[in-house]
Design an enzyme around this catalytic site. Structure first.
Site, PDB file in Angstrom:
ATOM      1  N   GLY A 101       0.761  -1.242   0.000  1.00 51.74           N
ATOM      2  CA  GLY A 101       0.000   0.000   0.000  1.00 51.74           C
ATOM      3  C   GLY A 101       0.787   1.284   0.000  1.00 51.74           C
ATOM      4  N   GLU A 121       4.087   4.180   5.929  1.00 55.22           N
ATOM      5  CA  GLU A 121       2.870   3.360   5.877  1.00 55.22           C
ATOM      6  C   GLU A 121       1.789   4.084   5.100  1.00 55.22           C
ATOM      7  OE1 GLU A 121       1.633   0.522   6.581  1.00 55.22           O
ATOM      8  OE2 GLU A 121       2.325  -0.282   8.476  1.00 55.22           O
ATOM      9  N   GLY A 157      -2.895  -0.715  14.571  1.00 57.35           N
ATOM     10  CA  GLY A 157      -1.535  -0.455  15.034  1.00 57.35           C
ATOM     11  C   GLY A 157      -0.739  -1.715  15.327  1.00 57.35           C
ATOM     12  N   LEU A 189       2.117  -2.525  12.799  1.00 53.05           N
ATOM     13  CA  LEU A 189       3.194  -1.548  12.920  1.00 53.05           C
ATOM     14  C   LEU A 189       4.016  -1.770  14.191  1.00 53.05           C
ATOM     15  CD1 LEU A 189       4.664   0.898  11.803  1.00 53.05           C
ATOM     16  CD2 LEU A 189       2.913   2.338  12.871  1.00 53.05           C
ATOM     17  N   ASP A 212      -5.891  -0.619  -1.207  1.00 53.83           N
ATOM     18  CA  ASP A 212      -6.702  -1.499  -2.034  1.00 53.83           C
ATOM     19  C   ASP A 212      -7.785  -2.210  -1.244  1.00 53.83           C
ATOM     20  OD1 ASP A 212      -5.724  -4.821  -1.933  1.00 53.83           O
ATOM     21  OD2 ASP A 212      -4.791  -3.317  -0.662  1.00 53.83           O
ATOM     22  N   ARG A 232      -6.088   0.443  -6.262  1.00 54.75           N
ATOM     23  CA  ARG A 232      -4.832   1.074  -5.861  1.00 54.75           C
ATOM     24  C   ARG A 232      -4.483   2.297  -6.708  1.00 54.75           C
ATOM     25  NH1 ARG A 232      -1.939  -1.998  -2.223  1.00 54.75           N
ATOM     26  NH2 ARG A 232      -2.212  -4.256  -2.351  1.00 54.75           N
TER      27      ARG A 232
END
Length: 178
Positions: free
Chosen positions: A43, A98, A104, A107, A158, A164
């Site tokens: 992404g 990101e 979260g 990450l 996406d 995208r």
């Protein structure tokens, strides 16, 4: 579903303006320092390409790929690292880029893995922050836009590998199962 069925949230122009603003902040924070930028695939690639063209820095770029969504609308909460870094990050300043941070969890897992490699610093830049879905505490140093709890597509984001390439960011309406 065609793009006409999508609800516009941020236009290409709004995204470009905010990206330039973020790049200026990052350039000021890392002035005269080398920065390793780590893009989280898939992404991030559109946002990352836009942001690096506006940076005034000496940079190295690498990518990781994680998976937690599959073909669904919600994160499974379990992240797998599908592509690891090729760059030695020990002693380097890192900027994770990101597309969106929602729960979260992915990450936090990525940051923990990277910190085991002894970088000098780790910061995060996210195009979108969906705070309403946050399950864990994670610091975001640079944020493009705050969004509500909606599923979004476009600008690299996406749904099941579709949408995208849309230049803006759009809310994907709920679709009744067939």
């Amino acid at each position: 579903m065609t793009p006409e069925n999508l609800q516009p949230l941020f236009s290409r122009e709004q995204i470009e303006q905010r990206t330039r603003e973020l790049a200026a902040l990052i350039s000021a924070d890392y002035h005269s320092r080398h920065l390793v930028i780590i893009g989280v695939l898939k992404g991030c690639f559109v946002f990352l390409a836009d942001i690096i063209r506006s940076l005034d820095l000496d940079i190295t770029i690498d990518f990781v790929q994680t998976a937690s969504y599959g073909a669904g609308r919600e994160s499974s909460g379990v992240s797998t690292l599908e592509k690891d870094l090729a760059t030695d990050i020990k002693g380097h300043d890192l900027l994770i880029v990101e597309d969106i941070v929602d729960t979260g969890e992915t990450l936090v897992q990525l940051i923990e893995q990277l910190q085991q490699r002894s970088p000098a610093s780790v910061r995060v830049c996210a195009l979108l922050n969906k705070q309403a879905r946050r399950r864990v505490t994670v610091a975001l140093d640079y944020v493009g836009f705050e969004i509500d709890d909606v599923f979004v597509v476009g600008c690299g984001l996406d749904f099941d590998e579709r949408y995208r390439a849309l230049p803006g960011i759009y809310a994907l309406p709920e679709v009744e199962p067939v």
